[in-house]
Design an enzyme around this catalytic site. Structure first.
Site, PDB file in Angstrom:
ATOM      1  CE  LYS A 170       7.628  13.420  -5.942  1.00  0.00           C
ATOM      2  NZ  LYS A 170       8.299  13.188  -4.655  1.00  0.00           N
ATOM      3  CG  ASP A 199       2.005  10.622  -8.420  1.00  0.00           C
ATOM      4  OD1 ASP A 199       1.768   9.989  -7.375  1.00  0.00           O
ATOM      5  OD2 ASP A 199       1.982  11.861  -8.474  1.00  0.00           O
ATOM      6  CG  HIS A 200       4.441   6.315  -4.581  1.00  0.00           C
ATOM      7  ND1 HIS A 200       5.032   7.550  -4.484  1.00  0.00           N
ATOM      8  CD2 HIS A 200       4.047   6.001  -3.327  1.00  0.00           C
ATOM      9  CE1 HIS A 200       4.991   7.947  -3.225  1.00  0.00           C
ATOM     10  NE2 HIS A 200       4.405   7.031  -2.491  1.00  0.00           N
ATOM     11  CE  LYS A 204       0.485   6.139  -1.336  1.00  0.00           C
ATOM     12  NZ  LYS A 204       1.282   5.418  -0.365  1.00  0.00           N
ATOM     13  CD  GLU A 238       5.391  12.369   4.086  1.00  0.00           C
ATOM     14  OE1 GLU A 238       6.089  11.351   4.072  1.00  0.00           O
ATOM     15  OE2 GLU A 238       5.651  13.372   3.410  1.00  0.00           O
ATOM     16  CG  ASP A 257       8.634  15.685  -1.536  1.00  0.00           C
ATOM     17  OD1 ASP A 257       9.083  14.931  -2.436  1.00  0.00           O
ATOM     18  OD2 ASP A 257       8.541  15.343  -0.347  1.00  0.00           O
ATOM     19  CG  HIS A 262       2.576  12.121  -4.182  1.00  0.00           C
ATOM     20  ND1 HIS A 262       2.924  11.402  -5.296  1.00  0.00           N
ATOM     21  CD2 HIS A 262       3.679  12.123  -3.388  1.00  0.00           C
ATOM     22  CE1 HIS A 262       4.177  10.977  -5.172  1.00  0.00           C
ATOM     23  NE2 HIS A 262       4.656  11.412  -4.028  1.00  0.00           N
TER      24      HIS A 262
HETATM   25  C1  BG6 Z   1       7.555  10.799  -1.913  1.00  0.00           C
HETATM   26  C2  BG6 Z   1       8.141  12.047  -1.295  1.00  0.00           C
HETATM   27  O1  BG6 Z   1       7.213  11.026  -3.251  1.00  0.00           O
HETATM   28  O2  BG6 Z   1       6.390  10.428  -1.190  1.00  0.00           O
HETATM   29  C3  BG6 Z   1       8.454  11.825   0.169  1.00  0.00           C
HETATM   30  O3  BG6 Z   1       9.319  12.421  -1.991  1.00  0.00           O
HETATM   31  C4  BG6 Z   1       7.248  11.301   0.897  1.00  0.00           C
HETATM   32  O4  BG6 Z   1       8.908  13.036   0.770  1.00  0.00           O
HETATM   33  C5  BG6 Z   1       6.634  10.113   0.162  1.00  0.00           C
HETATM   34  O5  BG6 Z   1       7.653  10.924   2.196  1.00  0.00           O
HETATM   35  C6  BG6 Z   1       5.316   9.717   0.785  1.00  0.00           C
HETATM   36  O6  BG6 Z   1       4.890   8.494   0.230  1.00  0.00           O
HETATM   37  P1  BG6 Z   1       3.931   7.533   1.040  1.00  0.00           P
HETATM   38  O7  BG6 Z   1       3.646   6.417   0.088  1.00  0.00           O
HETATM   39  O8  BG6 Z   1       4.678   7.100   2.266  1.00  0.00           O
HETATM   40  O9  BG6 Z   1       2.729   8.341   1.386  1.00  0.00           O
END
Ligand code: BG6
Length: 510
Positions: A170, A199-200, A204, A238, A257, A262
């Site tokens: 992304k 999409d990580h 999870k 966050e 973002d 996500h």
């Molecule tokens: C990313 C965003 O895709 O995901 C970041 O670009 C964000 O802004 C991050 O901080 C959050 O990932 P995680 O795994 O820490 O929840």
């Protein structure tokens, strides 16, 4: 056999991927340092990398193999989930790590890459298998893909002797039109079966556990509908600000973002129908249907059902922190949203009329991602009680403190029938011990195995943009309206609370 290896826990697989060369474009960037190389190293520690597999980093910066290895050693030492670094594993890993510098627009870069890949094939038995990872801005996708094709570095999708796959990061576009363009440009060179849009969040463990919760148990699914659910809340909070990414964030904002990708992924997994099998297209077909069922938010509804916020100066952990407009590479008059809340509705047989409140933001009071399903109240107040009974809530904690909690009402011991909410709690850490694999480990392994179940398909990405774009356009039509300010370290602007108060509801206290 696998059970003997404690590191395999969480990523057990009977299938060992075929040996390949993993080529990272953008090899010296932040993502490579923080996520990709640490994930590959941890796969090596878990003995999940196929023998002979090699990694070639490509980027503009001039350096040789040795310097790249040294830089990545430091990155892995800093960011690996397993510490300290196991030097014996690292030495073997580093001997398979190579580097090519060059411009992506220069066909010479790809000619050198081809030569390098052929040498590796001859030495390591990687047999022409290629996994390209684009850890670069989308503006460079097209030129990289075209140059790969011109250099003869892309195998046909049904070539049985070798494979070519491409993983793209992304942001996948910034609106519907640009996402369509990106898809078209990828499809000029690759077949959809070869494309892995990452999409990580889907990697999870806890997101996958939501699938297990819903479809591996008989007790939840009968309740998972409009007859029993009052509403759903999804929070992706966050505590960090935009850190060193001001330039990127000015172009993105919280909606592009986090929400388009996500957060909507979390929504899809929460609301999808049971797929006929846990297979790539079966799962993704059901997920896309959720997006198609989302009630569009456009025109006047944008102001009614969405809230934008931007953090101002505040406090975090007792320390003063900057407001967004004071961050590096951010305009002092920026109107970019660092917080967004929305009231959504999946307008289908199962969920019609069930509000789904979502919120995401930076510099909120704490880092927590969770999905909570709030059930309807009991139909009849049989038990005397001061004030209304608290309804039951099922909470899926995605991170941190991963787990599942069920809040229900119990009797307080004593002579009177006094009721109080209590919680039944499952915690990943204490039940399974330690931390599971990182999302990137799981997803890189899946890409090597050729399993796209946890990757976004073209139609999924465009359906997400089709929903989000009218909201972005709605905001753009009223440039004079600024996002509502909230102090860093709080839960967002008051309008976000009012969004639920209007409906007689409230955000869960986190
Ligand atoms: C990313 C965003 O895709 O995901 C970041 O670009 C964000 O802004 C991050 O901080 C959050 O990932 P995680 O795994 O820490 O929840």
């Amino acid at each position: 056999m696998h059970a003997a290896n404690p590191f395999r826990s969480g990523l057990e697989t009977d299938r060992i991927p075929a040996p390949c060369v993993f080529v990272i474009f953008g090899a010296s960037g932040d993502l490579s340092r923080r996520k990709l190389l640490p994930a590959l190293y941890n796969l090596a520690v878990s003995r999940l990398l196929p023998p002979g597999m090699s990694i070639v980093g490509v980027s503009l910066r001039e350096m040789g193999d040795e310097q790249y290895r040294a830089t990545m050693h430091d990155a892995v030492a800093e960011f690996s989930r397993r510490k300290p670094i196991d030097e014996a594993v690292w030495d073997d890993f580093a001997s398979r790590l190579f580097y090519e510098s060059g411009k992506f627009e220069d066909p010479g870069t790809f000619a050198r890459l081809r030569e390098r890949l052929e040498q590796i094939d001859a030495a390591s038995g990687t047999r022409g298998n290629r996994l390209y990872y684009l850890a670069v801005p989308p503006s460079t996708f097209a030129v990289i893909n075209d140059n790969l094709a011109k250099a003869g570095l892309v195998a046909a999708p049904d070539d049985a002797t070798r494979y070519t796959r491409i993983v793209v990061e992304k942001p996948f576009g910034r609106d519907l039109a640009s996402a369509n363009e990106l898809n078209q440009s990828l499809h000029r060179v690759f077949d959809e079966r070869q494309i892995f849009r990452i999409d990580h969040y889907l990697g999870k463990e806890t997101v996958q556990n939501l699938v297990a919760l819903r479809f591996g148990n008989a007790i939840f699914e009968p309740l998972w509908n409009r007859n029993h659910i009052d509403h759903v809340q999804i929070t992706v909070a966050e505590d960090i600000g935009v850190e060193a990414r001001g330039k990127f964030y000015e172009e993105a904002g919280a909606t592009r973002d986090i929400v388009q990708n996500h957060l909507l992924q979390l929504l899809m997994v929460t609301a999808m129908e049971p797929p006929v099998a846990f297979k790539a297209d079966e799962v993704r077909d059901e997920k896309v249907k959720v997006l198609r069922a989302l009630k569009p938010i456009r025109g006047e509804d944008v102001a009614r059902y969405t809230v934008r916020g931007q953090y101002g100066p505040g406090n975090f952990g007792g320390q003063p922190v900057l407001g967004y407009r004071q961050e590096a590479n951010v305009s002092p008059a920026s109107r970019v949203e660092t917080f967004v809340a929305m009231k959504l509705e999946v307008d289908n047989w199962r969920f019609a009329g069930v509000p789904i409140y979502v919120r995401a933001g930076k510099r909120l009071a704490k880092r927590v991602t969770e999905i909570s399903v709030h059930f309807k109240s009991v139909p009849h107040a049989l038990l005397a009680q001061e004030g209304p009974l608290e309804p039951d809530v099922l909470v899926v904690r995605i991170q941190p403190d991963e787990g599942i909690g069920l809040r229900f009402v119990a009797k307080v011991p004593g002579p009177t029938m006094t009721l109080r909410p209590v919680t039944m709690d499952f915690r990943y850490g204490s039940t399974f011990g330690g931390s599971g694999p990182e999302a990137y480990e799981r997803l890189i392994l899946d890409a090597m195995l050729g399993d796209p179940t946890l990757f976004a398909r073209a139609d999924e990405v465009t359906a997400a943009w089709r929903f989000v774009t009218p909201i972005l356009e709605g905001w753009a039509r009223t440039p004079e309206v600024e996002p509502a300010a909230y102090a860093a370290g709080t839960w967002g602007p008051s309008a976000a609370f009012e969004l639920l108060e209007r409906d007689g509801r409230a955000w869960r206290r986190l």
